[in-house]
Design a protein around this motif. Structure first.
Motif, PDB file in Angstrom:
ATOM      1  N   HIS A 213      21.722  25.470  -0.985  1.00 61.40           N
ATOM      2  CA  HIS A 213      21.246  24.116  -0.736  1.00 61.40           C
ATOM      3  C   HIS A 213      21.956  23.499   0.464  1.00 61.40           C
ATOM      4  CE1 HIS A 213      24.817  23.454  -3.370  1.00 61.40           C
ATOM      5  NE2 HIS A 213      25.086  22.573  -2.418  1.00 61.40           N
ATOM      6  N   LYS A 214      21.405  22.410   0.942  1.00 60.07           N
ATOM      7  CA  LYS A 214      22.091  21.486   1.843  1.00 60.07           C
ATOM      8  C   LYS A 214      21.924  20.109   1.227  1.00 60.07           C
ATOM      9  CE  LYS A 214      22.216  19.503   6.506  1.00 60.07           C
ATOM     10  NZ  LYS A 214      21.651  19.541   7.892  1.00 60.07           N
ATOM     11  N   ALA A 215      23.036  19.415   0.981  1.00 58.20           N
ATOM     12  CA  ALA A 215      22.990  18.114   0.313  1.00 58.20           C
ATOM     13  C   ALA A 215      23.633  17.062   1.207  1.00 58.20           C
ATOM     14  CB  ALA A 215      23.708  18.174  -1.033  1.00 58.20           C
ATOM     15  N   PHE A 216      22.966  15.921   1.305  1.00 53.27           N
ATOM     16  CA  PHE A 216      23.492  14.842   2.129  1.00 53.27           C
ATOM     17  C   PHE A 216      22.955  13.510   1.621  1.00 53.27           C
ATOM     18  CE2 PHE A 216      19.765  16.790   4.032  1.00 53.27           C
ATOM     19  CZ  PHE A 216      18.941  15.724   4.373  1.00 53.27           C
ATOM     20  N   VAL A 217      23.581  12.450   2.077  1.00 52.56           N
ATOM     21  CA  VAL A 217      23.146  11.099   1.732  1.00 52.56           C
ATOM     22  C   VAL A 217      22.736  10.402   3.011  1.00 52.56           C
ATOM     23  CG1 VAL A 217      23.867   8.863   0.814  1.00 52.56           C
ATOM     24  CG2 VAL A 217      24.600  10.964  -0.318  1.00 52.56           C
ATOM     25  N   VAL A 218      21.607   9.702   2.980  1.00 56.20           N
ATOM     26  CA  VAL A 218      21.167   8.912   4.131  1.00 56.20           C
ATOM     27  C   VAL A 218      21.203   7.442   3.767  1.00 56.20           C
ATOM     28  CG1 VAL A 218      19.764  10.738   5.127  1.00 56.20           C
ATOM     29  CG2 VAL A 218      18.727   9.174   3.488  1.00 56.20           C
ATOM     30  N   LYS A 219      21.386   6.622   4.785  1.00 54.17           N
ATOM     31  CA  LYS A 219      21.515   5.184   4.595  1.00 54.17           C
ATOM     32  C   LYS A 219      20.530   4.468   5.509  1.00 54.17           C
ATOM     33  CE  LYS A 219      24.810   1.418   5.463  1.00 54.17           C
ATOM     34  NZ  LYS A 219      26.102   1.108   6.137  1.00 54.17           N
ATOM     35  N   THR A 238      12.643  20.041  -2.346  1.00 54.65           N
ATOM     36  CA  THR A 238      13.528  18.927  -2.013  1.00 54.65           C
ATOM     37  C   THR A 238      13.594  17.936  -3.169  1.00 54.65           C
ATOM     38  OG1 THR A 238      13.119  19.056   0.378  1.00 54.65           O
ATOM     39  CG2 THR A 238      13.879  16.945  -0.483  1.00 54.65           C
ATOM     40  N   LEU A 239      14.807  17.485  -3.493  1.00 56.15           N
ATOM     41  CA  LEU A 239      15.005  16.373  -4.417  1.00 56.15           C
ATOM     42  C   LEU A 239      15.531  15.190  -3.615  1.00 56.15           C
ATOM     43  CD1 LEU A 239      15.117  15.267  -7.355  1.00 56.15           C
ATOM     44  CD2 LEU A 239      17.541  15.926  -7.358  1.00 56.15           C
ATOM     45  N   ASN A 240      14.894  14.039  -3.792  1.00 60.74           N
ATOM     46  CA  ASN A 240      15.275  12.804  -3.092  1.00 60.74           C
ATOM     47  C   ASN A 240      15.499  11.727  -4.149  1.00 60.74           C
ATOM     48  OD1 ASN A 240      15.251  10.315  -1.708  1.00 60.74           O
ATOM     49  ND2 ASN A 240      13.926  11.110  -0.096  1.00 60.74           N
ATOM     50  N   VAL A 241      16.756  11.316  -4.331  1.00 63.29           N
ATOM     51  CA  VAL A 241      17.105  10.346  -5.369  1.00 63.29           C
ATOM     52  C   VAL A 241      17.503   9.026  -4.719  1.00 63.29           C
ATOM     53  CG1 VAL A 241      18.558   9.855  -7.371  1.00 63.29           C
ATOM     54  CG2 VAL A 241      17.991  12.226  -6.798  1.00 63.29           C
ATOM     55  N   SER A 242      16.917   7.941  -5.187  1.00 64.84           N
ATOM     56  CA  SER A 242      17.289   6.606  -4.718  1.00 64.84           C
ATOM     57  C   SER A 242      18.541   6.144  -5.456  1.00 64.84           C
ATOM     58  CB  SER A 242      16.144   5.618  -4.964  1.00 64.84           C
ATOM     59  OG  SER A 242      16.532   4.312  -4.576  1.00 64.84           O
ATOM     60  N   LEU A 243      19.627   5.934  -4.714  1.00 60.72           N
ATOM     61  CA  LEU A 243      20.900   5.510  -5.304  1.00 60.72           C
ATOM     62  C   LEU A 243      21.061   3.990  -5.310  1.00 60.72           C
ATOM     63  CD1 LEU A 243      23.181   8.102  -3.465  1.00 60.72           C
ATOM     64  CD2 LEU A 243      22.339   8.258  -5.818  1.00 60.72           C
ATOM     65  N   LEU A 289       8.924   4.607   5.122  1.00 60.87           N
ATOM     66  CA  LEU A 289       8.518   3.374   5.802  1.00 60.87           C
ATOM     67  C   LEU A 289       9.719   2.444   5.960  1.00 60.87           C
ATOM     68  CD1 LEU A 289       5.152   2.821   3.900  1.00 60.87           C
ATOM     69  CD2 LEU A 289       5.432   3.586   6.268  1.00 60.87           C
ATOM     70  N   PRO A 290       9.657   1.486   6.907  1.00 60.04           N
ATOM     71  CA  PRO A 290      10.806   0.599   7.138  1.00 60.04           C
ATOM     72  C   PRO A 290      11.126  -0.258   5.920  1.00 60.04           C
ATOM     73  CG  PRO A 290       9.214   0.459   8.948  1.00 60.04           C
ATOM     74  CD  PRO A 290       8.551   1.228   7.847  1.00 60.04           C
ATOM     75  N   ILE A 291      12.410  -0.446   5.654  1.00 59.38           N
ATOM     76  CA  ILE A 291      12.794  -1.433   4.656  1.00 59.38           C
ATOM     77  C   ILE A 291      12.648  -2.818   5.269  1.00 59.38           C
ATOM     78  CG2 ILE A 291      14.369   0.143   3.467  1.00 59.38           C
ATOM     79  CD1 ILE A 291      16.687  -1.397   4.777  1.00 59.38           C
ATOM     80  N   ALA A 292      12.388  -3.818   4.437  1.00 62.88           N
ATOM     81  CA  ALA A 292      12.212  -5.194   4.925  1.00 62.88           C
ATOM     82  C   ALA A 292      13.473  -6.019   4.743  1.00 62.88           C
ATOM     83  CB  ALA A 292      11.036  -5.850   4.197  1.00 62.88           C
ATOM     84  N   SER A 293      14.311  -5.625   3.781  1.00 56.43           N
ATOM     85  CA  SER A 293      15.568  -6.341   3.563  1.00 56.43           C
ATOM     86  C   SER A 293      16.507  -5.441   2.773  1.00 56.43           C
ATOM     87  CB  SER A 293      15.332  -7.645   2.788  1.00 56.43           C
ATOM     88  OG  SER A 293      14.868  -7.365   1.471  1.00 56.43           O
ATOM     89  N   GLY A 294      17.784  -5.788   2.828  1.00 60.15           N
ATOM     90  CA  GLY A 294      18.767  -5.086   2.014  1.00 60.15           C
ATOM     91  C   GLY A 294      19.240  -3.789   2.628  1.00 60.15           C
ATOM     92  N   GLU A 295      19.639  -2.874   1.747  1.00 59.13           N
ATOM     93  CA  GLU A 295      20.253  -1.611   2.162  1.00 59.13           C
ATOM     94  C   GLU A 295      19.896  -0.542   1.137  1.00 59.13           C
ATOM     95  OE1 GLU A 295      24.363  -1.881   3.719  1.00 59.13           O
ATOM     96  OE2 GLU A 295      24.855  -0.454   2.126  1.00 59.13           O
ATOM     97  N   ARG A 296      19.554   0.658   1.615  1.00 60.33           N
ATOM     98  CA  ARG A 296      19.146   1.711   0.701  1.00 60.33           C
ATOM     99  C   ARG A 296      19.924   2.988   0.999  1.00 60.33           C
ATOM    100  NH1 ARG A 296      13.086   3.654   0.902  1.00 60.33           N
ATOM    101  NH2 ARG A 296      13.866   5.351   2.207  1.00 60.33           N
ATOM    102  N   TRP A 297      20.438   3.617  -0.058  1.00 57.28           N
ATOM    103  CA  TRP A 297      21.107   4.910   0.040  1.00 57.28           C
ATOM    104  C   TRP A 297      20.286   5.932  -0.741  1.00 57.28           C
ATOM    105  CZ3 TRP A 297      26.046   5.799   2.338  1.00 57.28           C
ATOM    106  CH2 TRP A 297      26.697   4.659   2.800  1.00 57.28           C
ATOM    107  N   ASN A 298      20.082   7.100  -0.165  1.00 57.40           N
ATOM    108  CA  ASN A 298      19.336   8.167  -0.827  1.00 57.40           C
ATOM    109  C   ASN A 298      20.128   9.467  -0.809  1.00 57.40           C
ATOM    110  OD1 ASN A 298      17.220   6.191   0.126  1.00 57.40           O
ATOM    111  ND2 ASN A 298      15.935   7.581  -1.048  1.00 57.40           N
ATOM    112  N   LEU A 299      20.158  10.141  -1.948  1.00 59.07           N
ATOM    113  CA  LEU A 299      20.715  11.487  -2.034  1.00 59.07           C
ATOM    114  C   LEU A 299      19.584  12.481  -1.814  1.00 59.07           C
ATOM    115  CD1 LEU A 299      22.786  13.712  -2.818  1.00 59.07           C
ATOM    116  CD2 LEU A 299      22.130  13.296  -5.204  1.00 59.07           C
ATOM    117  N   ILE A 300      19.755  13.358  -0.825  1.00 60.16           N
ATOM    118  CA  ILE A 300      18.760  14.376  -0.515  1.00 60.16           C
ATOM    119  C   ILE A 300      19.380  15.749  -0.778  1.00 60.16           C
ATOM    120  CG2 ILE A 300      17.125  15.232   1.198  1.00 60.16           C
ATOM    121  CD1 ILE A 300      16.842  12.247   0.800  1.00 60.16           C
TER     122      ILE A 300
END
Length: 350
Positions: A213-219, A238-243, A289-300
């Protein structure tokens, strides 16, 4: 366990395929100057690259990117050594996978998939399925774990440690192997919990023998990366988890499978729900798609099956030309003639 018996390698196409020439908005494959002119000269001219000076500038840009990619493996090893020695963890408990981190519903799914009479239609009663694209959604982690994990990631981001980024499209995020999370967290998550699920959902993609695997987090945030353009992954599954954290908009969208494009691609949007994961084929074209507000972290987690990709590289669509790599590389292994049929049969038994 193949990961214990073989060295994992990378496909040499990584160095020269799918290089993005930003000024002309073109992805190219590069071997040498002659090949670049033959394969991409017309497209470059149509985008404004008309003089020899323009072409020379493109050539320099591409060669610089090839050299950068060749250094990535060595740089990652150096960063990991520094982080291991110098980084002070804020939540050391999140580095070792525990059942208490996992949503009760997820544990029920795994329990069903490991039962003797498990089958695909029975599994589909436990998870959400979207259209005919083989995209699935289900709870993965608890909210408490997600909060602690994001807090740890933010602590790392704010430190003065060296940081490798997931890829050229995500400028903010963390490579989890450099943070030291592969051995005690991501590997057991893949082997013990995710593989029983993928074995039923994706038997044709090596779902029963995802051995690397290759595992990373995007912000994503308003002042950093907002979205992610269309692409497909260097993975079988691929597994994509919303943190978290709190955000609005930013749905994922999915199009065709990369080998079956339609004349007019049709995309579907899927909401990303906190602490839940979306499981999809790596070759499924998708984006955020673009976020409109806040902050999102995803585990891929890009999960790979050497039994599948040793036959055909999913990025260059050719028999892979292998080069040495650190860790899991790109998930390829040396093909051993005497055990290759047995490895393939392992997948088809499910």
């Amino acid at each position: 366990n193949m990961s214990a018996a073989r060295q994992f390698l990378a496909c040499a196409c990584f160095f020269s395929d799918n290089i993005f020439v930003g000024r002309y908005g073109l992805h190219v494959r590069y071997q040498d100057e002659g090949q670049l002119r033959r394969d991409h000269g017309r497209a470059l001219r149509e985008r404004g690259c008309r003089s020899e000076e323009d072409f020379s500038a493109v050539l320099r840009e591409i060669e610089t990117e090839v050299q950068r990619r060749k250094q990535l493996i060595h740089q990652a090893v150096e960063r990991r050594a520094i982080i291991s020695k110098c980084y002070r963890q804020k939540h050391p408990e999140v580095y070792i996978l525990q059942d208490s981190f996992l949503a009760p519903e997820f544990l029920e799914i795994v329990k069903y998939c490991t039962s003797p009479d498990a089958h695909l239609h029975g599994l589909l009663r436990y998870i959400e399925s979207f259209s005919d694209k083989r995209i699935y959604r289900f709870p993965v982690f608890t909210q408490e774990f997600c909060q602690a994990f994001v807090d740890e990631l933010e602590n790392f981001e704010q430190s003065d440690m060296p940081k490798g980024r997931p890829n050229t499209m995500n400028n903010y995020g963390v490579l989890l192997n450099e943070l030291g999370m592969d051995e005690a967290f991501i590997t057991p998550l893949r082997e013990q919990y995710l593989q029983p699920i993928t074995a039923l959902l994706y038997p044709d993609l090596g779902g029963a023998c995802l051995d690397s695997h290759k595992a990373f987090v995007v912000k994503y945030s308003l002042h950093e990366d907002l979205d992610l353009s269309s692409h497909y992954d260097n993975a079988e599954v691929t597994l994509n988890v919303s943190l978290g954290k709190d955000f609005t908009e930013g749905n994922l969208y999915f199009g065709d499978f990369n080998q079956d494009p339609t004349p007019v691609p049709k995309y579907m949007e899927i909401e990303h729900v906190g602490a839940q994961g979306l499981l999809h084929r790596g070759g499924q074209i998708h984006g955020a798609l673009p976020i409109a507000s806040g902050e999102r972290w995803n585990l891929i987690i890009w999960m790979r099956s050497s039994a599948i990709r040793n036959q055909l590289c999913p990025m260059c669509n050719k028999k892979p030309v292998l080069v040495e790599a650190e860790g899991f590389g790109d998930g390829f292994t040396e093909s051993l003639e005497d055990d290759a049929p047995e490895t393939v049969n392992l997948c088809t038994l499910w």
